[in-house]
Design a protein around this motif. Structure first.
Motif, PDB file in Angstrom:
ATOM      1  N   GLN A 499       0.853  -1.190   0.000  1.00 19.26           N
ATOM      2  CA  GLN A 499       0.000   0.000   0.000  1.00 19.26           C
ATOM      3  C   GLN A 499       0.892   1.245   0.000  1.00 19.26           C
ATOM      4  O   GLN A 499       2.015   1.203   0.507  1.00 19.26           O
ATOM      5  N   PRO A 500       0.407   2.373  -0.550  1.00 23.53           N
ATOM      6  CA  PRO A 500      -0.911   2.599  -1.144  1.00 23.53           C
ATOM      7  C   PRO A 500      -0.987   2.276  -2.636  1.00 23.53           C
ATOM      8  O   PRO A 500      -2.045   2.363  -3.219  1.00 23.53           O
ATOM      9  N   LEU A 501       0.133   1.872  -3.256  1.00 23.95           N
ATOM     10  CA  LEU A 501       0.104   1.568  -4.687  1.00 23.95           C
ATOM     11  C   LEU A 501      -0.543   0.223  -4.971  1.00 23.95           C
ATOM     12  O   LEU A 501      -0.983  -0.038  -6.086  1.00 23.95           O
ATOM     13  N   GLY A 502      -0.581  -0.634  -3.976  1.00 23.91           N
ATOM     14  CA  GLY A 502      -1.204  -1.945  -4.128  1.00 23.91           C
ATOM     15  C   GLY A 502      -1.958  -2.313  -2.876  1.00 23.91           C
ATOM     16  O   GLY A 502      -2.288  -1.454  -2.054  1.00 23.91           O
ATOM     17  N   GLY A 503      -2.228  -3.606  -2.703  1.00 19.97           N
ATOM     18  CA  GLY A 503      -3.003  -4.041  -1.559  1.00 19.97           C
ATOM     19  C   GLY A 503      -2.205  -4.678  -0.451  1.00 19.97           C
ATOM     20  O   GLY A 503      -2.730  -4.939   0.630  1.00 19.97           O
ATOM     21  N   LEU A 504      -0.900  -4.975  -0.674  1.00 20.76           N
ATOM     22  CA  LEU A 504      -0.093  -5.715   0.284  1.00 20.76           C
ATOM     23  C   LEU A 504       0.089  -4.926   1.581  1.00 20.76           C
ATOM     24  O   LEU A 504       0.316  -3.715   1.556  1.00 20.76           O
ATOM     25  N   ILE A 505      -0.018  -5.630   2.731  1.00 26.27           N
ATOM     26  CA  ILE A 505       0.198  -5.020   4.049  1.00 26.27           C
ATOM     27  C   ILE A 505       1.447  -5.645   4.654  1.00 26.27           C
ATOM     28  O   ILE A 505       1.397  -6.745   5.217  1.00 26.27           O
ATOM     29  N   PRO A 506       2.598  -4.980   4.565  1.00 26.45           N
ATOM     30  CA  PRO A 506       3.853  -5.576   5.046  1.00 26.45           C
ATOM     31  C   PRO A 506       4.076  -5.364   6.538  1.00 26.45           C
ATOM     32  O   PRO A 506       5.057  -4.771   6.967  1.00 26.45           O
ATOM     33  N   ALA A 507       3.127  -5.829   7.372  1.00 24.97           N
ATOM     34  CA  ALA A 507       3.234  -5.622   8.813  1.00 24.97           C
ATOM     35  C   ALA A 507       4.228  -6.601   9.422  1.00 24.97           C
ATOM     36  O   ALA A 507       4.290  -7.767   9.034  1.00 24.97           O
ATOM     37  N   ASN A 508       4.990  -6.123  10.411  1.00 26.97           N
ATOM     38  CA  ASN A 508       5.931  -6.974  11.146  1.00 26.97           C
ATOM     39  C   ASN A 508       6.203  -6.313  12.485  1.00 26.97           C
ATOM     40  O   ASN A 508       7.145  -5.553  12.637  1.00 26.97           O
ATOM     41  N   SER A 509       5.343  -6.590  13.463  1.00 30.60           N
ATOM     42  CA  SER A 509       5.452  -5.955  14.774  1.00 30.60           C
ATOM     43  C   SER A 509       5.781  -6.989  15.834  1.00 30.60           C
ATOM     44  O   SER A 509       5.636  -8.193  15.628  1.00 30.60           O
ATOM     45  N   GLN A 510       6.206  -6.484  17.004  1.00 29.64           N
ATOM     46  CA  GLN A 510       6.622  -7.364  18.082  1.00 29.64           C
ATOM     47  C   GLN A 510       6.051  -6.867  19.408  1.00 29.64           C
ATOM     48  O   GLN A 510       5.744  -5.679  19.571  1.00 29.64           O
ATOM     49  N   MET A 511       5.909  -7.805  20.347  1.00 29.00           N
ATOM     50  CA  MET A 511       5.448  -7.485  21.691  1.00 29.00           C
ATOM     51  C   MET A 511       6.328  -8.234  22.678  1.00 29.00           C
ATOM     52  O   MET A 511       6.600  -9.424  22.507  1.00 29.00           O
ATOM     53  N   TYR A 512       6.791  -7.524  23.725  1.00 24.05           N
ATOM     54  CA  TYR A 512       7.619  -8.108  24.768  1.00 24.05           C
ATOM     55  C   TYR A 512       6.881  -7.995  26.095  1.00 24.05           C
ATOM     56  O   TYR A 512       6.236  -6.972  26.368  1.00 24.05           O
ATOM     57  N   ASN A 513       6.959  -9.030  26.926  1.00 22.98           N
ATOM     58  CA  ASN A 513       6.200  -9.019  28.168  1.00 22.98           C
ATOM     59  C   ASN A 513       6.972  -9.746  29.268  1.00 22.98           C
ATOM     60  O   ASN A 513       7.557 -10.805  29.045  1.00 22.98           O
ATOM     61  N   LEU A 514       6.956  -9.171  30.472  1.00 24.71           N
ATOM     62  CA  LEU A 514       7.544  -9.799  31.654  1.00 24.71           C
ATOM     63  C   LEU A 514       6.548  -9.675  32.792  1.00 24.71           C
ATOM     64  O   LEU A 514       6.072  -8.577  33.094  1.00 24.71           O
ATOM     65  N   THR A 515       6.221 -10.797  33.434  1.00 19.22           N
ATOM     66  CA  THR A 515       5.256 -10.822  34.532  1.00 19.22           C
ATOM     67  C   THR A 515       5.810 -11.675  35.666  1.00 19.22           C
ATOM     68  O   THR A 515       6.447 -12.699  35.423  1.00 19.22           O
ATOM     69  N   ALA A 516       5.545 -11.252  36.904  1.00 15.61           N
ATOM     70  CA  ALA A 516       5.953 -12.023  38.074  1.00 15.61           C
ATOM     71  C   ALA A 516       4.867 -11.911  39.141  1.00 15.61           C
ATOM     72  O   ALA A 516       4.169 -10.890  39.223  1.00 15.61           O
ATOM     73  N   GLN A 517       4.727 -12.958  39.951  1.00 17.85           N
ATOM     74  CA  GLN A 517       3.705 -12.962  41.002  1.00 17.85           C
ATOM     75  C   GLN A 517       4.183 -13.820  42.167  1.00 17.85           C
ATOM     76  O   GLN A 517       4.865 -14.826  41.978  1.00 17.85           O
ATOM     77  N   LYS A 518       3.786 -13.419  43.389  1.00 15.78           N
ATOM     78  CA  LYS A 518       4.100 -14.173  44.607  1.00 15.78           C
ATOM     79  C   LYS A 518       2.866 -14.221  45.491  1.00 15.78           C
ATOM     80  O   LYS A 518       2.152 -13.234  45.637  1.00 15.78           O
ATOM     81  N   GLU A 519       2.632 -15.403  46.055  1.00 14.62           N
ATOM     82  CA  GLU A 519       1.512 -15.614  46.980  1.00 14.62           C
ATOM     83  C   GLU A 519       2.081 -15.967  48.345  1.00 14.62           C
ATOM     84  O   GLU A 519       3.044 -16.737  48.441  1.00 14.62           O
ATOM     85  N   TYR A 520       1.510 -15.376  49.403  1.00 17.14           N
ATOM     86  CA  TYR A 520       1.976 -15.729  50.742  1.00 17.14           C
ATOM     87  C   TYR A 520       0.848 -15.525  51.739  1.00 17.14           C
ATOM     88  O   TYR A 520      -0.195 -14.925  51.422  1.00 17.14           O
ATOM     89  N   TYR A 521       1.039 -16.035  52.960  1.00 16.39           N
ATOM     90  CA  TYR A 521       0.026 -15.973  53.995  1.00 16.39           C
ATOM     91  C   TYR A 521       0.562 -15.212  55.199  1.00 16.39           C
ATOM     92  O   TYR A 521       1.746 -15.318  55.555  1.00 16.39           O
ATOM     93  N   LEU A 522      -0.310 -14.455  55.832  1.00 12.96           N
ATOM     94  CA  LEU A 522      -0.014 -13.761  57.077  1.00 12.96           C
ATOM     95  C   LEU A 522      -1.199 -13.993  57.998  1.00 12.96           C
ATOM     96  O   LEU A 522      -2.294 -13.483  57.749  1.00 12.96           O
ATOM     97  N   ASN A 523      -0.972 -14.791  59.026  1.00 12.93           N
ATOM     98  CA  ASN A 523      -2.066 -15.285  59.871  1.00 12.93           C
ATOM     99  C   ASN A 523      -3.054 -16.029  58.969  1.00 12.93           C
ATOM    100  O   ASN A 523      -2.687 -16.942  58.263  1.00 12.93           O
ATOM    101  N   ASP A 524      -4.310 -15.621  58.956  1.00 12.09           N
ATOM    102  CA  ASP A 524      -5.299 -16.293  58.115  1.00 12.09           C
ATOM    103  C   ASP A 524      -5.524 -15.563  56.793  1.00 12.09           C
ATOM    104  O   ASP A 524      -6.400 -15.951  56.016  1.00 12.09           O
ATOM    105  N   TYR A 525      -4.756 -14.526  56.528  1.00 14.33           N
ATOM    106  CA  TYR A 525      -4.953 -13.727  55.323  1.00 14.33           C
ATOM    107  C   TYR A 525      -4.039 -14.222  54.204  1.00 14.33           C
ATOM    108  O   TYR A 525      -2.855 -14.494  54.431  1.00 14.33           O
ATOM    109  N   GLN A 526      -4.624 -14.313  53.016  1.00 14.61           N
ATOM    110  CA  GLN A 526      -3.866 -14.730  51.841  1.00 14.61           C
ATOM    111  C   GLN A 526      -3.572 -13.496  50.993  1.00 14.61           C
ATOM    112  O   GLN A 526      -4.481 -12.735  50.648  1.00 14.61           O
ATOM    113  N   PHE A 527      -2.304 -13.302  50.668  1.00 16.20           N
ATOM    114  CA  PHE A 527      -1.887 -12.144  49.902  1.00 16.20           C
ATOM    115  C   PHE A 527      -1.294 -12.575  48.562  1.00 16.20           C
ATOM    116  O   PHE A 527      -0.646 -13.620  48.471  1.00 16.20           O
ATOM    117  N   ILE A 528      -1.511 -11.745  47.547  1.00 18.83           N
ATOM    118  CA  ILE A 528      -0.886 -11.913  46.237  1.00 18.83           C
ATOM    119  C   ILE A 528      -0.309 -10.562  45.836  1.00 18.83           C
ATOM    120  O   ILE A 528      -0.987  -9.529  45.961  1.00 18.83           O
TER     121      ILE A 528
END
Length: 915
Positions: A499-528
């Motif tokens: 595009q715009p001279l033709g119909g081709l869409i030359p897309a090439n994108s990227q996504m990066y992701n980092l996630t972390a999680q911890k679960e623990y207890y304090l008395n009877d309470y559960q925390f994340i």
């Protein structure tokens, strides 16, 4: 140094020796109450990742470390009660009998609250779907199979590209629902869309699918706005063996899937998935006038004198004024080409997937996983146009280390357009090709069409005769067109031209992701506590010399966001009351920080906690899609532009609302030009149509919901929910006439632009523009969903659900894209009437509704579907034979306005399972 090595080696030998001394093999057989062996039952050591499944004889064996206190086996299988078996070192054989528990709801789920809990006691509306339910649905594709569950809406752009939505605002993009595979986002970075299950988990590797309804930003971040779809794959430590499935059906359909998993040692396991699917794709054939085109609307109002119109599924329809013999000017449209003609030999839908996975137990309760996904597909996607994905691809790499109460997960996703083309662009560019290929400087096909039409009129021919003579100048494969060979040549050339001279869409994108999680207890309470960082790198073929096809970029665009979240929960009143509070803070490159809270309570009416009443409040934010933020795309009838602030500069756009301007101002222009209407009258009328759009901000929703889940006599299952949502800064789109720099043109300039398409210089043109923006008015929605299932016995179960959704009426031409039926229901039967024979039948009815989308707006008629399947398992052959089909009555089933009819699909298949 030598002594250190000796000490380390000695220590390692001692640890291995101790391990071998304390580890024992526990084995046994698991049967039902009739002493029949149960195959595929999960057997897992509590608090660890150590586990296995039973073989064809119902037998299992598992190594248990008795040096640890109180080892316990957790035994679970869909349709049977969940059991916990305490182990002792002086006993190695445990034969277990499982009782039937056919009522769903006792399953343990993690996704709803990020901690283990029964589905019955979840604080939000959630449904867990098993592999067996998907396999017996009669559907060829995962997300179509999910359409039978309450509150789920299905959008099919083509055979292999289906998305689902919950609680309204359905679209092929499904941008208000996040789609995860093993908690990894599988969206396409370039288009910010959920491209069906192309990058997801193949059906043979699915353990469960969790459908979370409503806002979940507090735990999953922005865009977990109306729900989360999570597909959980099978653990290679638990599900070993070879599965091969082959299916064939009408539309020359062939489906092959294979899964092989092997536990190489007690610590190392791998699996490999392979998919090949191919069939004749569904083709859209709506030849009604485009409703969002100002010319088409004016034609209906009688403001313009036209011959022909721009049809929804015809491409390459250009227009030009033709002087008739009586001296009047008539706007004539060229016929263009149909979608079937544009796709031509690219009509085969195809999906190819390879997914190798390696898992390693660092310890019994710490597991490392590395997996890679390779996906290629042919399909059609609908947004601002109809896009034919040809060899559209995505790669994804995930690395994860997890314990029983923590994880660190990183993934990278890359997509690329392959030979994907935009059918609107392709058609328009073909019409502008030279009529004579040997004379590139000569008239274009478009010129020849309109010149021939004008000459025919000048010779006294009728408009019909002129149209036939002019159409013969256009290359095409159909009757009445010119050279089919030239059509094939120019189509092939333009489809491969960016595009715009033709119909081709030359897309090439990227996504990066980092996630972390911890679960623990304090008395009877559960925390994340947890956190997430994400970054997009957007690219659509731009260079220093030419802008990108989608984003107008000359180099990759980077866009980041990050967030932190926490949750606390506890039980009160003898464990009958469960309370949770979660909150998340996110920050964005282009928007201000946002806080998402969620509070919920669940009260168990009975001591067994089989009757649960819940109430919840949640606030969620939606970040505008990357396209909403950065798009720069000329689709002919309008220019689509991103709408974000640039640094501290906040400009936005000002213009004239297209529909109102056409109706109220355009009719005055001839009078102004001839002096019959004063300039003041024109200015006053134009002022009434002025619209102002500030730069995009985060959309937000506040949702209140109540619900009940209960089981009566282990036969009758009730799941009820009601919700009310208020959307602020709602994101939608409004077409207007204005300058591309955001400033307001004069009414006369706007009128000339509306009549001719565009005036002015590039970069500061006056033309029809569409931007995504926020609306100041609150948008309110509400709904009710109820599921009623009655399990007579193992032979027959009655499954029903009903959903009601509504939205307040919005004024001012704002398009909400709600796209949701007010009423829909499902009613089905399933069961195992005799050993190894299963059946499933489901009838679905959907009320008609208005469908709004950038491609076009229109009304979806009522439609219904009858899906069914039967299967018979031959244990001696390790084989299951299946016969099934969807839309068996071949009823009208168009789910997207401008999309194809999803017609009958019937298939037969065989599944080989070697455990």
């Amino acid at each position: 140094m030598k002594h250190i090595y000796i000490i380390l080696l000695s220590s390692l030998f001692f640890l291995l020796l101790c391990s071998s001394i304390s580890a024992q093999t526990v084995r046994g057989t698991i049967t039902d109450v009739n002493k029949e062996p149960l195959v595929g039952v999960n057997v897992q050591l509590a608090g660890t990742f150590v586990g296995t499944t039973t073989d064809v004889n119902g037998e299992y064996s598992i190594k248990v470390e008795f040096s640890k206190e109180n080892p316990t086996l957790i035994i679970s299988s869909v349709g049977y009660s969940r059991e916990s078996i305490a182990l002792t070192a002086d006993q190695q054989i445990y034969d277990i009998v499982l009782a039937e528990d056919i009522i769903l709801g006792s399953e343990v789920i993690i996704s709803a609250s990020r901690v283990e809990e029964r589905v019955l006691e979840s604080p939000v509306t959630v449904e867990q779907v098993s592999f067996k339910q998907i396999e017996n649905s009669g559907n060829m594709e995962l997300f179509n199979a999910l359409g039978r569950f309450k509150g789920v809406d299905v959008n099919s752009s083509s055979m292999t590209l289906t998305t689902i939505s919950t609680r309204g605002f359905n679209s092929p993009k499904s941008e208000r629902v996040i789609q995860l595979a093993d908690y990894v986002d599988i969206q396409s970075p370039s288009l910010n869309i959920n491209a069906g299950n192309i990058l997801g988990v193949p059906e043979l590797d699915i353990e469960t699918v969790d459908i979370i309804h409503g806002p979940a930003s507090a735990l999953y971040g922005a865009n977990a706005f109306n729900g989360v779809i999570l597909t959980n794959s099978k653990d290679p430590f638990l599900y070993e063996g070879l599965d091969v499935r082959v299916r064939g059906g009408n539309r020359a359909m062939m489906d092959f899937q294979a899964r092989y998993a092997k536990k190489i040692t007690d610590r190392l396991a791998f699996k490999f998935n392979a998919t090949y699917f191919e069939a004749d794709d569904f083709i859209a054939d709506n030849f009604n006038p485009i409703n969002i085109d100002p010319v088409s609307r004016s034609r209906e109002l009688g403001d313009f004198n036209t011959i022909g119109f721009d049809a929804v599924n015809r491409y390459g329809q250009l227009s030009q004024n033709i002087r008739m013999l009586d001296g009047t000017d008539v706007l004539v449209f060229s016929p263009g080409w149909t979608e079937r003609e544009m796709i031509a030999d690219d009509n085969r839908a195809r999906t190819i997937r390879f997914q190798p996975v390696v898992s390693y137990l660092i310890t019994d309760d710490i597991k490392a996983t590395l997996d890679f996904k390779y996906a290629r597909a042919n399909a059609t996607y609908q947004s601002t146009s109809r896009y034919r994905y040809m060899d559209f691809g995505a790669n994804q790499l995930r690395a994860e280390v997890e314990g029983k109460d923590w994880f660190v997960r990183a993934f990278w996703t890359e997509d690329f357009g392959g030979d994907t083309y935009d059918m609107n662009f392709l058609g328009a560019s073909m019409m502008r090709m030279p009529f004579n290929p040997e004379n590139p400087a000569g008239p274009s096909i478009s010129n020849m069409f309109f010149n021939t039409y004008q000459n025919a009129i000048n010779m006294g021919q009728s408009p019909e005769q002129a149209m036939a003579a002019a159409t013969a100048m256009i290359p095409g494969p159909g009757e009445g067109y010119g050279s089919p060979e030239q059509f094939t040549a120019i189509r092939t050339d333009r489809a491969a031209t960016p595009q715009p001279l033709g119909g081709l869409i030359p897309a090439n994108s990227q996504m990066y992701n980092l996630t972390a999680q911890k679960e623990y207890y304090l008395n009877d309470y559960q925390f994340i506590v947890g956190g997430q960082y994400r970054e997009f790198s957007l690219f659509s073929g731009g260079t220093e010399d030419a802008p990108g096809a989608l984003y107008g970029e000359t180099s990759a665009i980077r866009n980041w966001e990050y967030g932190f979240y926490g949750q606390v929960s506890n039980r009160f009143l003898n464990n009958r009351l469960k309370a949770q509070l979660a909150v998340r803070m996110d920050d964005f490159q282009n928007f201000d920080p946002a806080v998402s809270p969620r509070a919920s309570v669940v009260y168990s009416v009975d001591q067994a906690r089989n009757h649960n009443i819940r109430a919840a409040y949640g606030k969620a934010f939606r970040s505008p899609t990357q396209l909403d933020q950065y798009i720069t795309l000329d689709i002919g009838r309008a220019l689509l532009l991103g709408n974000i602030r640039t640094g501290d500069v906040s400009t936005g756009f000002t213009g004239y609302a297209a529909g109102a301007f056409t109706q109220e101002v355009a009719p005055l222009l001839p009078g102004v030009l001839t002096g019959l209407v004063s300039q003041d009258v024109l200015n006053t009328a134009a002022e009434r149509t002025v619209v102002n759009f500030r730069p995009l901000e985060l959309e937000e929703v506040d949702t209140w919901e109540v619900g009940y889940k209960g089981v009566f006599n282990n036969k009758f299952y009730v799941d009820f929910t009601a919700f009310y949502s208020i959307y602020n800064n709602f994101i939608g789109a409004t077409p207007f006439i204005g300058r591309t720099d955001g400033t307001l043109p004069s009414p006369i300039e706007a009128g000339l632009a509306a009549a001719t398409g565009a005036i002015g210089q590039p970069g500061n043109e006056i033309r029809a523009i569409q931007v995504w923006h926020n609306i100041d008015q609150r948008v309110q929605t509400g709904g009710v969903a109820i599921g009623l299932n009655y399990y007579f016995n193992k032979k027959i179960a009655l499954l029903t659900n009903y959903s009601w959704n509504t939205i307040q009426e919005i004024e001012g031409g704002f398009r909400t894209f709600f796209n949701t039926p007010e009423h829909k229901f499902n009613i089905g039967l399933e069961g195992e009437p005799f050993k190894n024979f299963n059946y499933s039948v489901n009838y679905k009815w959907v009320q008609g509704f208005l469908y709004e989308f950038p491609f076009d707006d229109g009304f979806i008629d009522d439609y219904d579907m009858l899906d069914a399947s039967v299967s018979y398992k031959v244990p001696e052959w390790k084989t299951t034979f299946t016969l099934g089909g969807s839309n068996l009555l071949n009823g009208n089933n168009i789910q997207i306005y401008g999309g194809p009819a999803i017609t009958r699909l019937v298939f037969a298949g065989v599944l080989l399972s070697i455990n």
